[in-house]
Design a protein around this motif. Structure first.
Motif, PDB file in Angstrom:
ATOM      1  N   THR A 199       0.827  -1.205   0.000  1.00  0.00           N
ATOM      2  CA  THR A 199       0.000   0.000   0.000  1.00  0.00           C
ATOM      3  C   THR A 199       0.862   1.256   0.000  1.00  0.00           C
ATOM      4  O   THR A 199       0.606   2.205  -0.740  1.00  0.00           O
ATOM      5  CB  THR A 199      -0.922  -0.006   1.234  1.00  0.00           C
ATOM      6  OG1 THR A 199      -1.714  -1.195   1.222  1.00  0.00           O
ATOM      7  CG2 THR A 199      -1.826   1.207   1.255  1.00  0.00           C
ATOM      8  N   THR A 200       1.897   1.262   0.828  1.00  0.00           N
ATOM      9  CA  THR A 200       2.779   2.419   0.929  1.00  0.00           C
ATOM     10  C   THR A 200       3.524   2.674  -0.373  1.00  0.00           C
ATOM     11  O   THR A 200       3.669   3.816  -0.808  1.00  0.00           O
ATOM     12  CB  THR A 200       3.793   2.207   2.069  1.00  0.00           C
ATOM     13  OG1 THR A 200       3.091   1.989   3.289  1.00  0.00           O
ATOM     14  CG2 THR A 200       4.713   3.422   2.215  1.00  0.00           C
ATOM     15  N   GLY A 201       3.997   1.603  -1.005  1.00  0.00           N
ATOM     16  CA  GLY A 201       4.724   1.767  -2.258  1.00  0.00           C
ATOM     17  C   GLY A 201       3.887   2.452  -3.325  1.00  0.00           C
ATOM     18  O   GLY A 201       4.380   3.327  -4.048  1.00  0.00           O
ATOM     19  N   TRP A 202       2.634   2.077  -3.419  1.00  0.00           N
ATOM     20  CA  TRP A 202       1.742   2.706  -4.396  1.00  0.00           C
ATOM     21  C   TRP A 202       1.445   4.155  -4.006  1.00  0.00           C
ATOM     22  O   TRP A 202       1.385   5.037  -4.860  1.00  0.00           O
ATOM     23  CB  TRP A 202       0.428   1.927  -4.503  1.00  0.00           C
ATOM     24  CG  TRP A 202       0.572   0.588  -5.158  1.00  0.00           C
ATOM     25  CD1 TRP A 202       1.723  -0.135  -5.291  1.00  0.00           C
ATOM     26  CD2 TRP A 202      -0.465  -0.182  -5.773  1.00  0.00           C
ATOM     27  NE1 TRP A 202       1.461  -1.324  -5.944  1.00  0.00           N
ATOM     28  CE2 TRP A 202       0.137  -1.373  -6.253  1.00  0.00           C
ATOM     29  CE3 TRP A 202      -1.820   0.007  -5.953  1.00  0.00           C
ATOM     30  CZ2 TRP A 202      -0.589  -2.365  -6.906  1.00  0.00           C
ATOM     31  CZ3 TRP A 202      -2.552  -0.976  -6.601  1.00  0.00           C
ATOM     32  CH2 TRP A 202      -1.939  -2.153  -7.076  1.00  0.00           C
ATOM     33  N   GLN A 257       4.083  11.286  -3.945  1.00  0.00           N
ATOM     34  CA  GLN A 257       5.417  11.878  -3.839  1.00  0.00           C
ATOM     35  C   GLN A 257       6.266  11.687  -5.088  1.00  0.00           C
ATOM     36  O   GLN A 257       7.407  12.133  -5.136  1.00  0.00           O
ATOM     37  CB  GLN A 257       6.150  11.291  -2.629  1.00  0.00           C
ATOM     38  CG  GLN A 257       5.412  11.481  -1.320  1.00  0.00           C
ATOM     39  CD  GLN A 257       6.069  10.741  -0.163  1.00  0.00           C
ATOM     40  OE1 GLN A 257       7.278  10.506  -0.174  1.00  0.00           O
ATOM     41  NE2 GLN A 257       5.281  10.376   0.826  1.00  0.00           N
ATOM     42  N   LYS A 258       5.712  10.989  -6.082  1.00  0.00           N
ATOM     43  CA  LYS A 258       6.442  10.707  -7.328  1.00  0.00           C
ATOM     44  C   LYS A 258       7.767  10.004  -7.022  1.00  0.00           C
ATOM     45  O   LYS A 258       8.790  10.264  -7.634  1.00  0.00           O
ATOM     46  CB  LYS A 258       6.689  11.990  -8.116  1.00  0.00           C
ATOM     47  CG  LYS A 258       5.430  12.812  -8.401  1.00  0.00           C
ATOM     48  CD  LYS A 258       4.390  11.983  -9.140  1.00  0.00           C
ATOM     49  CE  LYS A 258       3.153  12.810  -9.499  1.00  0.00           C
ATOM     50  NZ  LYS A 258       2.274  13.071  -8.318  1.00  0.00           N
ATOM     51  N   GLU A 259       7.701   9.079  -6.074  1.00  0.00           N
ATOM     52  CA  GLU A 259       8.876   8.298  -5.673  1.00  0.00           C
ATOM     53  C   GLU A 259       8.697   6.862  -6.144  1.00  0.00           C
ATOM     54  O   GLU A 259       7.708   6.208  -5.807  1.00  0.00           O
ATOM     55  CB  GLU A 259       9.060   8.341  -4.158  1.00  0.00           C
ATOM     56  CG  GLU A 259      10.296   7.598  -3.692  1.00  0.00           C
ATOM     57  CD  GLU A 259      10.531   7.714  -2.196  1.00  0.00           C
ATOM     58  OE1 GLU A 259      11.198   6.831  -1.627  1.00  0.00           O
ATOM     59  OE2 GLU A 259      10.025   8.688  -1.587  1.00  0.00           O
ATOM     60  N   ALA A 260       9.659   6.367  -6.920  1.00  0.00           N
ATOM     61  CA  ALA A 260       9.529   5.065  -7.576  1.00  0.00           C
ATOM     62  C   ALA A 260      10.066   3.906  -6.758  1.00  0.00           C
ATOM     63  O   ALA A 260       9.810   2.750  -7.094  1.00  0.00           O
ATOM     64  CB  ALA A 260      10.250   5.099  -8.928  1.00  0.00           C
ATOM     65  N   SER A 261      10.800   4.178  -5.686  1.00  0.00           N
ATOM     66  CA  SER A 261      11.546   3.115  -4.998  1.00  0.00           C
ATOM     67  C   SER A 261      10.646   1.992  -4.494  1.00  0.00           C
ATOM     68  O   SER A 261      11.011   0.811  -4.571  1.00  0.00           O
ATOM     69  CB  SER A 261      12.348   3.701  -3.835  1.00  0.00           C
ATOM     70  OG  SER A 261      11.483   4.319  -2.891  1.00  0.00           O
ATOM     71  N   GLY A 262       9.462   2.316  -3.969  1.00  0.00           N
ATOM     72  CA  GLY A 262       8.589   1.285  -3.429  1.00  0.00           C
ATOM     73  C   GLY A 262       8.059   0.359  -4.503  1.00  0.00           C
ATOM     74  O   GLY A 262       8.085  -0.867  -4.347  1.00  0.00           O
ATOM     75  N   GLN A 266      15.400  14.850  -8.051  1.00  0.00           N
ATOM     76  CA  GLN A 266      15.110  13.450  -8.394  1.00  0.00           C
ATOM     77  C   GLN A 266      15.382  12.558  -7.187  1.00  0.00           C
ATOM     78  O   GLN A 266      16.441  12.643  -6.563  1.00  0.00           O
ATOM     79  CB  GLN A 266      15.980  13.001  -9.576  1.00  0.00           C
ATOM     80  CG  GLN A 266      15.692  13.751 -10.871  1.00  0.00           C
ATOM     81  CD  GLN A 266      14.305  13.465 -11.427  1.00  0.00           C
ATOM     82  OE1 GLN A 266      13.689  12.452 -11.105  1.00  0.00           O
ATOM     83  NE2 GLN A 266      13.810  14.363 -12.262  1.00  0.00           N
ATOM     84  N   LYS A 267      14.424  11.724  -6.860  1.00  0.00           N
ATOM     85  CA  LYS A 267      14.547  10.848  -5.695  1.00  0.00           C
ATOM     86  C   LYS A 267      15.265   9.562  -6.080  1.00  0.00           C
ATOM     87  O   LYS A 267      15.209   9.128  -7.237  1.00  0.00           O
ATOM     88  CB  LYS A 267      13.152  10.529  -5.137  1.00  0.00           C
ATOM     89  CG  LYS A 267      12.395  11.775  -4.674  1.00  0.00           C
ATOM     90  CD  LYS A 267      10.998  11.429  -4.216  1.00  0.00           C
ATOM     91  CE  LYS A 267      10.282  12.651  -3.662  1.00  0.00           C
ATOM     92  NZ  LYS A 267      10.038  13.676  -4.697  1.00  0.00           N
ATOM     93  N   PRO A 268      15.945   8.922  -5.110  1.00  0.00           N
ATOM     94  CA  PRO A 268      16.641   7.659  -5.418  1.00  0.00           C
ATOM     95  C   PRO A 268      15.664   6.600  -5.930  1.00  0.00           C
ATOM     96  O   PRO A 268      14.546   6.479  -5.432  1.00  0.00           O
ATOM     97  CB  PRO A 268      17.233   7.249  -4.073  1.00  0.00           C
ATOM     98  CG  PRO A 268      17.280   8.490  -3.257  1.00  0.00           C
ATOM     99  CD  PRO A 268      16.123   9.329  -3.709  1.00  0.00           C
ATOM    100  N   LEU A 269      16.114   5.864  -6.928  1.00  0.00           N
ATOM    101  CA  LEU A 269      15.270   4.812  -7.482  1.00  0.00           C
ATOM    102  C   LEU A 269      15.305   3.546  -6.631  1.00  0.00           C
ATOM    103  O   LEU A 269      14.334   2.783  -6.606  1.00  0.00           O
ATOM    104  CB  LEU A 269      15.706   4.479  -8.909  1.00  0.00           C
ATOM    105  CG  LEU A 269      15.524   5.592  -9.945  1.00  0.00           C
ATOM    106  CD1 LEU A 269      16.066   5.136 -11.296  1.00  0.00           C
ATOM    107  CD2 LEU A 269      14.064   5.994 -10.061  1.00  0.00           C
ATOM    108  N   PHE A 270      16.407   3.325  -5.963  1.00  0.00           N
ATOM    109  CA  PHE A 270      16.572   2.082  -5.208  1.00  0.00           C
ATOM    110  C   PHE A 270      16.958   2.413  -3.773  1.00  0.00           C
ATOM    111  O   PHE A 270      17.956   3.095  -3.530  1.00  0.00           O
ATOM    112  CB  PHE A 270      17.642   1.198  -5.850  1.00  0.00           C
ATOM    113  CG  PHE A 270      17.374   0.888  -7.297  1.00  0.00           C
ATOM    114  CD1 PHE A 270      16.413  -0.035  -7.658  1.00  0.00           C
ATOM    115  CD2 PHE A 270      18.073   1.551  -8.301  1.00  0.00           C
ATOM    116  CE1 PHE A 270      16.149  -0.311  -8.989  1.00  0.00           C
ATOM    117  CE2 PHE A 270      17.816   1.281  -9.635  1.00  0.00           C
ATOM    118  CZ  PHE A 270      16.861   0.351  -9.979  1.00  0.00           C
TER     119      PHE A 270
END
Length: 365
Positions: free
Chosen positions: A47-50, A56-61, A200-204
């Motif tokens: 849920t948090t990842g989505w 937040q336009k953050e892809a890491s999750g 740009q946020k970290p991808l991993f």
């Protein structure tokens, strides 16, 4: 309770299962402990990842979830191809799947957890998720009572890629599709952050990557030991069904779902013999061990927020049964074992999540 005495209690229970129930159920409890420890320790929330992707336009999750799917598929599909006694998480493409997936995606954001999220957060003692868990179970049971009616509205036979194409082609197609989704997620977040002038946020991130590796390994162990993929929702519905039967509140012998031989047999057995239930109990124990000695931190809710959360939990359970699983049973296990219904579930649940986040913001949750 501190971790050491809790570890002793969990070890005693594990030994009791080994001695009085079966080696398999003891092993599944141990796997559940690992799953709960990883979910809680890494705070690996579907849920948090989505939510962080959308808000937040953050892809890491989401990238962590895609890595989890890829690793699990790479291990599960060859096993399914070589050992026919193992089963995939197949669900029929149906009206119930379309409705259930959308509603589930909406409600999981309001209730702040999918099936596994609700379970491990309840194990950590977070008040809202602890209260949502029994509502989830009741909803799942109610969904099972009506599932036959929903399937009469329209359903196809389940489609498994491993049996249709062979595991090599099924795996190649799955990994290719996951790579395309990952590329799309990266392009979307980079473009959105660039337009907004954001860094740009970290991808991993380590928690997502490590969580993905450990969960994939544990889920594969679950497949081998249980003979079926990791699931969560069935156990919830079974608990409520057994309570309904034990109290005489309902005769389930004529119900379409519970009169099926496998389900009927489980109603008359201890929940400790059900592979999903024993893993769920382990997840609760593993999450409890991670949080032992630490006070659960959670935002205080107003009366209105409590009502909204509990209603969302009830509908979350109902829709999970219609959709043949949650983020674990439908998305993770479905996709990683080659079920088409998993790929149908994801976009509908994601659209539901967008609406769910709006409702969540409206009530300040």
């Amino acid at each position: 309770m501190k971790r050491l005495p809790l570890a002793v209690l969990l070890a005693v229970f594990l030994g009791w299962l080994l001695w009085t129930v079966s080696v398999r159920q003891a092993a599944l409890f141990a796997i559940g402990l690992g799953l709960g420890a990883v979910l809680a320790g890494q705070r690996f929330g579907f849920t948090t990842g989505w939510r962080i992707l959308i808000e937040q336009k953050e892809a890491s999750g989401v990238l962590g979830q895609l890595l989890l799917l890829a690793l699990a598929a790479a291990m599960a599909m060859p096993l399914l191809g070589h050992y026919p006694e193992l089963t995939a998480a197949l669900g029929p493409p149906s009206v119930s799947l379309l409705v259930g997936a959308f509603v589930f995606g909406l409600c999981m954001q309001i209730a702040d957890g999918c099936g596994s999220g609700t379970l491990y957060k309840a194990g950590m003692g977070i008040p809202m998720n602890t209260a949502v868990l029994p509502m989830f179970a009741i909803g799942s049971f109610l969904g099972s009572l009506h599932l036959g009616w929903w399937l009469d509205l329209g359903a196809m036979q389940p489609v498994g890629l491993v049996t249709t194409w062979g595991w090599q082609k099924a795996l190649a197609a799955t990994l290719g599709a996951l790579a395309l989704v990952a590329a799309g997620v990266v392009l979307y977040t980079r473009s959105a952050n660039a337009r907004a002038g954001h860094r740009q946020k970290p991808l991993f991130l380590r928690k997502w990557m490590l969580g993905a590796v450990l969960l994939a390994l544990l889920a594969t162990l679950n497949l081998v030991v249980a003979g079926q993929p990791w699931g969560v929702v069935y156990g919830f519905g079974l608990w409520a069904a057994k309570m309904a039967g034990a109290t005489g509140a309902m005769d389930l012998s004529q119900n379409w779902f519970w009169s099926q031989p496998g389900n009927a047999a489980r109603l008359h057995e201890t929940v400790l013999l059900d592979v999903t239930s024993i893993t769920n109990i382990g997840i609760l124990g593993g999450a409890l061990w991670i949080s032992a000695g630490k006070p659960a931190s959670a935002k205080a809710l107003t009366g209105t927020q409590w009502i909204v959360a509990l209603v969302a939990g009830l509908v979350l359970g109902y829709s999970s049964r219609l959709a043949f699983g949650c983020n674990v049973g439908a998305m993770f296990s479905g996709i990683s074992t080659g079920s088409i219904h998993g790929w149908i579930w994801v976009p509908l649940a994601f659209i539901g999540t967008i609406f769910g986040l709006r409702i969540r913001r409206h009530f300040g949750m």
